[in-house]
Motif scaffolding. Structure first.
Motif, PDB file in Angstrom:
ATOM      1  N   LEU A   1      -8.539  50.658 -11.428  1.00  0.00           N
ATOM      2  CA  LEU A   1      -8.806  50.871 -10.003  1.00  0.00           C
ATOM      3  C   LEU A   1     -10.276  50.661  -9.685  1.00  0.00           C
ATOM      4  CD1 LEU A   1      -7.914  51.769  -7.175  1.00  0.00           C
ATOM      5  CD2 LEU A   1      -8.291  54.143  -7.909  1.00  0.00           C
TER       6      LEU A   1
ATOM      7  N   GLN B   1     -11.129  46.960  -9.936  1.00  0.00           N
ATOM      8  CA  GLN B   1     -10.523  46.239  -8.820  1.00  0.00           C
ATOM      9  C   GLN B   1     -11.378  46.393  -7.562  1.00  0.00           C
ATOM     10  OE1 GLN B   1      -6.063  45.818  -7.660  1.00  0.00           O
ATOM     11  NE2 GLN B   1      -6.767  47.676  -6.649  1.00  0.00           N
ATOM     12  N   ARG B   2     -11.912  47.587  -7.351  1.00  0.00           N
ATOM     13  CA  ARG B   2     -12.791  47.808  -6.193  1.00  0.00           C
ATOM     14  C   ARG B   2     -14.104  47.047  -6.320  1.00  0.00           C
ATOM     15  NH1 ARG B   2     -12.010  54.318  -4.937  1.00  0.00           N
ATOM     16  NH2 ARG B   2      -9.960  54.109  -3.939  1.00  0.00           N
TER      17      ARG B   2
ATOM     18  N   ARG C   1      -9.517  41.404 -10.702  1.00  0.00           N
ATOM     19  CA  ARG C   1      -8.062  41.435 -10.511  1.00  0.00           C
ATOM     20  C   ARG C   1      -7.428  41.829 -11.855  1.00  0.00           C
ATOM     21  NH1 ARG C   1      -5.501  39.219  -6.550  1.00  0.00           N
ATOM     22  NH2 ARG C   1      -3.906  38.245  -7.882  1.00  0.00           N
TER      23      ARG C   1
ATOM     24  N   GLY D   1       0.145  52.702 -12.738  1.00  0.00           N
ATOM     25  CA  GLY D   1      -0.174  51.404 -12.149  1.00  0.00           C
ATOM     26  C   GLY D   1       0.405  51.274 -10.751  1.00  0.00           C
ATOM     27  N   GLU D   2       1.632  51.751 -10.569  1.00  0.00           N
ATOM     28  CA  GLU D   2       2.245  51.704  -9.251  1.00  0.00           C
ATOM     29  C   GLU D   2       1.473  52.564  -8.250  1.00  0.00           C
ATOM     30  OE1 GLU D   2       6.621  52.585  -7.148  1.00  0.00           O
ATOM     31  OE2 GLU D   2       6.286  52.984  -9.286  1.00  0.00           O
ATOM     32  N   ALA D   3       0.970  53.718  -8.716  1.00  0.00           N
ATOM     33  CA  ALA D   3       0.239  54.630  -7.831  1.00  0.00           C
ATOM     34  C   ALA D   3      -1.068  54.016  -7.335  1.00  0.00           C
ATOM     35  CB  ALA D   3      -0.046  55.943  -8.549  1.00  0.00           C
ATOM     36  N   VAL D   4      -1.731  53.211  -8.170  1.00  0.00           N
ATOM     37  CA  VAL D   4      -3.014  52.620  -7.770  1.00  0.00           C
ATOM     38  C   VAL D   4      -2.864  51.167  -7.332  1.00  0.00           C
ATOM     39  CG1 VAL D   4      -4.353  54.171  -9.231  1.00  0.00           C
ATOM     40  CG2 VAL D   4      -3.572  51.990 -10.170  1.00  0.00           C
ATOM     41  N   GLY D   5      -1.628  50.650  -7.334  1.00  0.00           N
ATOM     42  CA  GLY D   5      -1.400  49.301  -6.835  1.00  0.00           C
ATOM     43  C   GLY D   5      -1.821  48.199  -7.781  1.00  0.00           C
ATOM     44  N   ILE D   6      -1.655  48.406  -9.087  1.00  0.00           N
ATOM     45  CA  ILE D   6      -2.065  47.412 -10.084  1.00  0.00           C
ATOM     46  C   ILE D   6      -0.868  47.104 -10.983  1.00  0.00           C
ATOM     47  CG2 ILE D   6      -3.568  46.983 -12.074  1.00  0.00           C
ATOM     48  CD1 ILE D   6      -5.647  48.758 -10.642  1.00  0.00           C
ATOM     49  N   PRO D   7      -0.530  45.832 -11.194  1.00  0.00           N
ATOM     50  CA  PRO D   7       0.643  45.485 -12.009  1.00  0.00           C
ATOM     51  C   PRO D   7       0.468  45.867 -13.472  1.00  0.00           C
ATOM     52  CG  PRO D   7      -0.609  43.510 -11.466  1.00  0.00           C
ATOM     53  CD  PRO D   7      -1.224  44.622 -10.669  1.00  0.00           C
TER      54      PRO D   7
ATOM     55  N   ARG E   1      -4.543  36.815 -12.760  1.00  0.00           N
ATOM     56  CA  ARG E   1      -5.321  38.016 -13.056  1.00  0.00           C
ATOM     57  C   ARG E   1      -6.475  37.649 -13.983  1.00  0.00           C
ATOM     58  NH1 ARG E   1      -4.249  42.459  -9.812  1.00  0.00           N
ATOM     59  NH2 ARG E   1      -2.490  41.645  -8.610  1.00  0.00           N
TER      60      ARG E   1
END
Length: 472
Positions: free
Chosen positions: A121, A124-125, A129, A150-156, A182
């Motif tokens: 996360l 990514q910020r 990617r 990963g789903e909670a922070v939006g990362i595959p 990525r």
């Protein structure tokens, strides 16, 4: 973090700084106190000895013994020695390849999987990617946990069937990253309760398959000196390029960071400061040393404000009111401040980053735990937009209505109105100081501005309106 160690060190420095001149005997007595504080904070003995020797050398070299104004210079000496023990200057991650790769190492239970999501996360910020990779071939629960995070922070998350060799997992993850566009792999490797041969072989296989430039060891800071032994074991077996100290907020004594940074010979890159996905900070030795000595850490605070959506570079409002003066703080402004503070993480940690306000951290934490911020927000939201921007309109009948709407007593409404008046007065006298610093009652300000209610001067019209409202 560092509460016990910081309070002991500050007490020792205050006693020494209170003397007009510091003799050699005074210095040795002070260093003995500092040594005891470091050992009580669970700092490893070799690191403690090295740190105290460095302080003695710096103090003698700076002419503190027998000199005047030794108090401030001694603080600088201790700060410099702490900074050096914590690693001197921080270093950046080496992620030059596309895709680059980071291999996370660590024992089971150290917080490695949670840290993988936090690191992804954060990077990514910063414009990367990332792709998370579950590389434990035997524990399906580890892959499930990483998928949820990963789903909670939006990362595959890339995962393979149980039993797939780790080298194959690494190669397929690289292919997946290129296919998905990525540019960074963060590999959550296997965890074990001990450093065994099987784990070491898996790590060697992963390194050969992926060739990660960064191999980062995740350690549980709450385990104290045991974490140093784990770091030394991984250093011999896997050659880590950096460390992440997870759960540092659970190490109230603060000795683990000093022991590991000063004794492991591996640079600390990040520290975990809480359970929130955003609770991962870059490790800056000079800033951590400043926090220990309650000198503040405004640079990290500015980063937290930025990550919370605030604008640390925004200029103050320049519009003028009818009398040609800048507008005063309103309840709308106070509500914005309260919400921004709440989004920045634990209030105690935030307070300790502001110079001179570390002593108010516990009081602020108690206020949040007691629901004071939520109650203040409820009261402000019960006001009309006009009342929020014009507090002078808040007559007794209006305050009763607001109290009923918020489900609070009128005394609580009166206290909040009084607090806003205090903040306005302090801002006028301090030349427009940041209200976030004044929200706790002016702590850290000199003299009579250190707290307590001071009624602002009123012109005749305002006084008449206030008295008229009281008669209603």
């Amino acid at each position: 973090m560092f509460d016990a160690l910081g309070s002991r060190l500050r007490a020792s420095l205050q006693r020494l700084g209170g003397k007009g001149r510091i003799s050699e005997a005074d210095l040795e007595a002070g260093l003995a106190e500092i040594r005891g504080a470091l050992l009580d904070a669970d700092v490893a003995l070799p690191v403690t000895t090295q740190l105290v020797d460095a302080m003695r050398t710096r103090a003698v070299g700076d002419g503190i013994v027998g000199g005047l104004g030794a108090g401030d210079r001694l603080v600088s000496v201790v700060h410099g020695a702490l900074t050096e023990a914590l690693g001197g200057s921080g270093r950046e991650l080496d992620l030059r390849e596309r895709p680059a790769s980071i291999l996370l190492l660590g024992l089971q239970g150290a917080g490695k999987t949670t840290t993988a999501a936090k690191l992804a996360l954060r990077l990514q910020r910063e414009g990367r990617r990332p792709l998370l990779v579950a590389a434990d071939p035997r524990r399906p629960a580890a892959a499930e946990q990483l998928a949820l995070l990963g789903e909670a922070v939006g990362i595959p998350v890339h995962r393979e069937p149980i039993g797939t060799p780790v080298a194959e997992i690494g190669r397929r993850a690289l292919e997946s990253a290129r296919r998905l566009g990525r540019d960074l792999l963060i590999i959550d490797s296997s965890g074990r309760t001990t450093l065994d041969d099987e784990l070491m072989q898996e790590l060697r296989d992963l390194r050969e398959a992926v060739q990660p430039r960064e191999r980062i060891l995740v350690l549980d800071a709450a385990t104290g000196q045991q974490a140093l032994a784990v770091a030394e074991g991984f250093k011999r077996a896997a050659d880590p390029t950096g460390l992440i100290l997870a759960k540092l907020d659970g190490d109230a004594r603060g000795g683990a960071a000093l022991s590991i940074a000063g004794g492991a010979g591996i640079p600390v890159l990040f520290i975990g400061t809480g359970e929130r996905p955003e609770a991962l900070e870059r490790f800056h030795p000079d800033r951590i040393a400043g926090r220990i000595l309650e000198m503040g850490d405004l640079a990290t605070l500015a980063e937290i404000v930025r990550d919370a959506g605030g604008d640390v570079t925004a200029a103050p409002a320049v519009r003028l009111n009818a009398k040609g003066r800048p507008p005063e703080m309103s309840f709308t402004d106070l509500l914005d401040q309260l919400r921004q503070i709440s989004s920045m993480g634990p209030i105690g940690q935030v307070m300790k980053m502001i110079p001179g306000m570390g002593g108010a951290a516990q009081q602020a934490e108690e206020a949040v735990a007691g629901g004071e911020l939520k109650r203040a927000e409820a009261i402000i939201l019960s006001m009309t937009p006009i009342e929020r921007n014009e507090p002078a309109l808040l007559t007794i009948p209006r305050r009763r209505r607001i109290a009923e709407g918020a489900g609070r007593s009128i005394e609580e409404v009166n206290r909040l109105v009084k607090r806003l008046e205090e903040i306005r007065l302090l801002m006028r006298r301090a030349g427009g100081m940041d209200p976030a610093r004044l929200a706790a009652g002016g702590a850290g300000l000199p003299g009579k501005h250190s707290g307590g209610y001071i009624r602002p001067k009123e012109d005749r019209k305002a006084k008449k309106a206030r008295r008229k409202g009281g008669r209603r």
